[in-house]
Design a protein around this motif. Sequence first.
Motif, mmCIF file in Angstrom:
data_model
loop_
_atom_site.group_PDB
_atom_site.id
_atom_site.type_symbol
_atom_site.label_atom_id
_atom_site.label_comp_id
_atom_site.label_asym_id
_atom_site.label_seq_id
_atom_site.Cartn_x
_atom_site.Cartn_y
_atom_site.Cartn_z
ATOM 1 N N MET A 518 6.003 39.468 39.334
ATOM 2 C CA MET A 518 4.886 38.799 38.666
ATOM 3 C C MET A 518 3.890 39.797 38.089
ATOM 4 S SD MET A 518 4.323 35.734 41.477
ATOM 5 C CE MET A 518 2.852 35.067 40.701
ATOM 6 N N LEU A 519 3.699 40.938 38.759
ATOM 7 C CA LEU A 519 2.678 41.893 38.317
ATOM 8 C C LEU A 519 3.122 42.698 37.092
ATOM 9 C CD1 LEU A 519 1.313 43.270 41.703
ATOM 10 C CD2 LEU A 519 0.238 41.626 40.162
ATOM 11 N N ILE A 520 4.399 43.055 37.016
ATOM 12 C CA ILE A 520 4.861 43.870 35.883
ATOM 13 C C ILE A 520 4.634 43.169 34.548
ATOM 14 C CG2 ILE A 520 6.905 44.882 34.799
ATOM 15 C CD1 ILE A 520 7.892 45.610 37.595
ATOM 16 N N PRO A 521 4.995 41.867 34.400
ATOM 17 C CA PRO A 521 4.650 41.182 33.136
ATOM 18 C C PRO A 521 3.153 41.158 32.862
ATOM 19 C CG PRO A 521 6.291 39.922 34.344
ATOM 20 C CD PRO A 521 5.819 41.001 35.263
ATOM 21 N N LEU A 522 2.342 41.054 33.939
ATOM 22 C CA LEU A 522 0.890 41.072 33.752
ATOM 23 C C LEU A 522 0.430 42.408 33.168
ATOM 24 C CD1 LEU A 522 -0.458 39.366 37.015
ATOM 25 C CD2 LEU A 522 -0.253 38.373 34.745
ATOM 26 N N PHE A 523 0.950 43.504 33.658
ATOM 27 C CA PHE A 523 0.545 44.825 33.170
ATOM 28 C C PHE A 523 0.963 45.013 31.705
ATOM 29 C CE2 PHE A 523 1.001 46.361 37.805
ATOM 30 C CZ PHE A 523 -0.295 45.950 38.080
ATOM 31 N N ILE A 524 2.175 44.564 31.359
ATOM 32 C CA ILE A 524 2.643 44.703 29.974
ATOM 33 C C ILE A 524 1.769 43.874 29.038
ATOM 34 C CG2 ILE A 524 4.562 44.240 28.407
ATOM 35 C CD1 ILE A 524 6.455 44.776 30.764
ATOM 36 N N LEU A 525 1.466 42.632 29.431
ATOM 37 C CA LEU A 525 0.612 41.780 28.599
ATOM 38 C C LEU A 525 -0.810 42.332 28.515
ATOM 39 C CD1 LEU A 525 1.858 38.278 29.779
ATOM 40 C CD2 LEU A 525 2.010 39.173 27.449
ATOM 41 N N ALA A 526 -1.261 42.993 29.580
ATOM 42 C CA ALA A 526 -2.590 43.607 29.544
ATOM 43 C C ALA A 526 -2.647 44.709 28.489
ATOM 44 C CB ALA A 526 -2.945 44.156 30.921
ATOM 45 N N VAL A 527 -1.605 45.514 28.426
ATOM 46 C CA VAL A 527 -1.540 46.569 27.402
ATOM 47 C C VAL A 527 -1.534 45.944 26.001
ATOM 48 C CG1 VAL A 527 -0.132 48.425 26.454
ATOM 49 C CG2 VAL A 527 -0.394 48.206 28.934
ATOM 50 N N LEU A 528 -0.729 44.888 25.820
ATOM 51 C CA LEU A 528 -0.655 44.226 24.518
ATOM 52 C C LEU A 528 -1.986 43.565 24.156
ATOM 53 C CD1 LEU A 528 2.892 42.598 24.783
ATOM 54 C CD2 LEU A 528 2.231 44.541 23.356
ATOM 55 N N SER A 529 -2.713 43.078 25.151
ATOM 56 C CA SER A 529 -4.010 42.450 24.893
ATOM 57 C C SER A 529 -5.045 43.462 24.417
ATOM 58 C CB SER A 529 -4.519 41.746 26.157
ATOM 59 O OG SER A 529 -3.662 40.693 26.522
ATOM 60 N N VAL A 530 -4.796 44.727 24.723
ATOM 61 C CA VAL A 530 -5.686 45.784 24.243
ATOM 62 C C VAL A 530 -5.241 46.285 22.880
ATOM 63 C CG1 VAL A 530 -6.605 48.089 24.700
ATOM 64 C CG2 VAL A 530 -6.282 46.476 26.596
ATOM 65 N N VAL A 531 -3.958 46.666 22.759
ATOM 66 C CA VAL A 531 -3.486 47.349 21.544
ATOM 67 C C VAL A 531 -2.967 46.389 20.485
ATOM 68 C CG1 VAL A 531 -2.856 49.339 22.956
ATOM 69 C CG2 VAL A 531 -1.110 47.657 22.378
ATOM 70 N N GLY A 532 -2.779 45.105 20.837
ATOM 71 C CA GLY A 532 -2.183 44.167 19.888
ATOM 72 C C GLY A 532 -2.958 44.014 18.597
ATOM 73 N N GLY A 533 -4.272 44.178 18.656
ATOM 74 C CA GLY A 533 -5.078 44.011 17.457
ATOM 75 C C GLY A 533 -4.976 45.153 16.472
ATOM 76 N N TYR A 534 -4.434 46.287 16.912
ATOM 77 C CA TYR A 534 -4.391 47.459 16.048
ATOM 78 C C TYR A 534 -3.287 47.390 14.996
ATOM 79 C CZ TYR A 534 -7.790 49.474 19.218
ATOM 80 O OH TYR A 534 -8.941 49.701 19.947
ATOM 81 N N ILE A 535 -2.460 46.336 15.040
ATOM 82 C CA ILE A 535 -1.445 46.165 13.995
ATOM 83 C C ILE A 535 -2.061 45.668 12.700
ATOM 84 C CG2 ILE A 535 0.398 45.719 15.665
ATOM 85 C CD1 ILE A 535 0.112 42.743 15.033
ATOM 86 N N ASN A 536 -3.340 45.263 12.769
ATOM 87 C CA ASN A 536 -3.959 44.705 11.559
ATOM 88 C C ASN A 536 -5.442 45.067 11.481
ATOM 89 O OD1 ASN A 536 -3.468 43.075 9.163
ATOM 90 N ND2 ASN A 536 -4.833 41.563 10.088
ATOM 91 N N ILE A 537 -5.759 46.320 11.720
ATOM 92 C CA ILE A 537 -7.157 46.752 11.597
ATOM 93 C C ILE A 537 -7.596 46.577 10.143
ATOM 94 C CG2 ILE A 537 -8.763 48.683 11.839
ATOM 95 C CD1 ILE A 537 -6.935 49.828 13.940
ATOM 96 N N PRO A 538 -8.704 45.877 9.906
ATOM 97 C CA PRO A 538 -9.131 45.623 8.520
ATOM 98 C C PRO A 538 -9.569 46.903 7.809
ATOM 99 C CG PRO A 538 -10.801 44.883 10.064
ATOM 100 C CD PRO A 538 -9.608 45.263 10.887
ATOM 101 N N GLU A 539 -9.503 46.859 6.500
ATOM 102 C CA GLU A 539 -9.887 48.023 5.699
ATOM 103 C C GLU A 539 -11.359 48.374 5.875
ATOM 104 O OE1 GLU A 539 -8.680 47.145 1.738
ATOM 105 O OE2 GLU A 539 -6.546 47.018 2.243
ATOM 106 N N LEU A 541 -12.893 48.531 8.537
ATOM 107 C CA LEU A 541 -13.022 49.390 9.720
ATOM 108 C C LEU A 541 -12.117 50.606 9.629
ATOM 109 C CD1 LEU A 541 -13.196 46.719 12.591
ATOM 110 C CD2 LEU A 541 -15.080 47.961 11.516
ATOM 111 N N GLY A 542 -11.655 50.913 8.425
ATOM 112 C CA GLY A 542 -10.831 52.097 8.226
ATOM 113 C C GLY A 542 -9.347 51.878 8.419
ATOM 114 N N GLY A 543 -8.925 50.639 8.647
ATOM 115 C CA GLY A 543 -7.508 50.342 8.827
ATOM 116 C C GLY A 543 -6.825 50.018 7.509
ATOM 117 N N LYS A 544 -5.558 49.623 7.609
ATOM 118 C CA LYS A 544 -4.779 49.320 6.408
ATOM 119 C C LYS A 544 -4.237 47.891 6.402
ATOM 120 C CE LYS A 544 -3.380 54.103 5.578
ATOM 121 N NZ LYS A 544 -2.249 55.049 5.372
ATOM 122 N N SER A 545 -4.677 47.062 7.344
ATOM 123 C CA SER A 545 -4.264 45.649 7.396
ATOM 124 C C SER A 545 -2.750 45.511 7.274
ATOM 125 C CB SER A 545 -4.968 44.844 6.283
ATOM 126 O OG SER A 545 -6.360 44.891 6.417
#
Length: 689
Positions: A518-539, A541-545
């Motif tokens: 149960m904990l391993i899926p929680l840790f993986i989803l925790a990482v995705l909850s942090v870095v998941g937004g970086y796939i679409n950083i708006p221009e 904020l210096g990103g490339k969407s």
Amino acid sequence: MFDYIILVPLFPLFGAFLNGLFGVFADKWGRKFVHAFSAGAVGIAFTVLVFFIYQKVGYPVLLVSLIPALGGFLNVLFGYKWNKTLVHGVGVGSIGLSFILSSIAFYQLIQLPVEKRFVEVLFYKWMVSGDLSLDIAFLLDPLSMVMMLVVTGVSFLIHVYSIGYMHDDPSYARFFSYLNLFVFFMLILVMGNNFPMMFVGWEGVGLCSYLLIGFWFEDDYNAYAGNKAFIVNRIGDYGFLLGMFLIFVTFHSLNYSEVFENARHVLKYNGFLATAITLLLFMGATGKSAQIPLYVWLPDAMAGPTPVSALIHAATMVTAGVYMVARCNALFTMAPVSMAVVATVGAVTALFAASMGFAQRDIKRILAYSTISQLGYMFLAVGVGAFAAGIFHLVTHAFFKALLFLSAGSVIHAMGGEQDVMKMGGLRKYIPATFVTAFIATLAIAGVPGFSGFFSKDEILWYAFSSPYGSPILWLIGAITAGMTAFYMFRWLFLIFFGEPRMDEETKHHIHESPKSMLIPLFILAVLSVVGGYINIPEALGGKSHLHHFLEPITEHAYRVEWPHYPHFLEYALMIISVTLAFIGFLAAYWCYVRDPSLVARITEKYRRLYTVVYNKYFVDEIYNATFVRGVLGSAFSSKKFDEVVIDGAVNGTGKSIYLFGALLSKLQTGYIYHYIWGIVIGVLILLM
């Protein structure tokens, strides 16, 4: 030449042979050794079969949905005979293979030029009748690809989590078979290349929600909740069907490419047909994605096991409506009235559902209202024409909402089944790993900068303000909702993990951290909850969407309107306002539930009537029950009389008439020969005359 397909039956045979030889040592070596032989042999055979099919078909898209169905089918047929290791090996392994094949398909798609990222794979001709020609066919394009990765990836983690959560359930195999079937139908929904394929998946996820919400059907309330979800969704699906029929009458086709390519030529912009089609389709979306007025089934859907709640809210059913509107952007952009309705319903639902999170006590029900609210954000996005922003929030929401529900499940597991947050408190000392993951998920959904929810939520708010379909009012509703979201989610976190423990001593004594499954899926989803937004950083904020540009081809046939241009400093200012409101929500929750808990009691007592209304969810369920449910039952009574007197009377009367006529004719069969001779003579005389 040796064909490796022969290995498929040989591996299970080899596993049975090894167990026959060494199974007698199970007590000495442990049952895991025997389980490994069984699960490993079947798993290898299953893998060989999958890649054999892949080699013959030549494209993995067909197998992405087929493998979960096969896994569920095997568990239905044989799961009751298998040990649990083999059951979850088939259930989890099939979803894992589906995710791997989705990743392969994604790699193949991005290798193509942007203008050619639209691949249709025909399986077989479904039916042909007049102008109607339907295929079992799959579509691989940027939108379906994003959905495939989210559905299979998040579902795989939920399946792994279920191994520990459902370990002691007597219906273990049935659970995994339903779970696999759920994923199969969701994949059919997002991968089909025509409306009937979408509708098959649409109804399939409705069926699976009924089965999984009422999974523990021995409890009457669970059965009631499953029925409620099924019936409410039938109302929305009626509108979806009418919209689909109207599309066929208008376009003489139900294939996406033919309908969307001709939308601007067949439909009149802002015309009656375009508005009627899109509003009927959106009626289906309000049911499937729990928007006003058909949202009432989703809070009761918490009756099912927690992994089911995570699957429904994060990766499957409730995202179907958002996907459908984004897929049909060519139709919706031809109907600005419908776009306004979608955006308004989304914004109002987001605000309305957030307010109900203020007073709820059930750990999962609070999250259910947050899902309704976040889905409102997604519809606000697609309603103002920001289809990529809506899908972006769908992706990030899948990460942090799955994490929230699975963290809640870990808390319930630790508390021995207790779900009332008022009977918790101080759990961060007892289950620190669960606390960390729940804290990260809360930061993400609250829109704290740097976490995934911040990027997708603020992009929606920006488009709600700057889009030609948007308005400052829609932005204001969304921004206020952001502050409310931060308040009720930190309220959820503080009541569970902070303050003094409020559970009884026996429960406190048995609190324990969840197992690794149960904990391993929680840790993986925790990482995705942090870095998941970086796939679409708006221009801004210096990103490339990146995600925005990847999804651009799906709006190829959308009706184009000119978007106003605003300076970046305005976007920064609106971003600062929304973050400030979220911070105020956090401070209010901290003050009420950590710094001065007595303040809540004083406010509740002072505004008792308002609290009662909010706590009882504005009595919407009671109003629906008094008007629609009892109204239907009343009409059913009159219909019963009509059935008994008119319908049954006509049917029974016909039967009695035939019986009497037959009885009359039977008198001719007397059994006396001379009667028959006289009959022949009379007949001959009549003929001669």
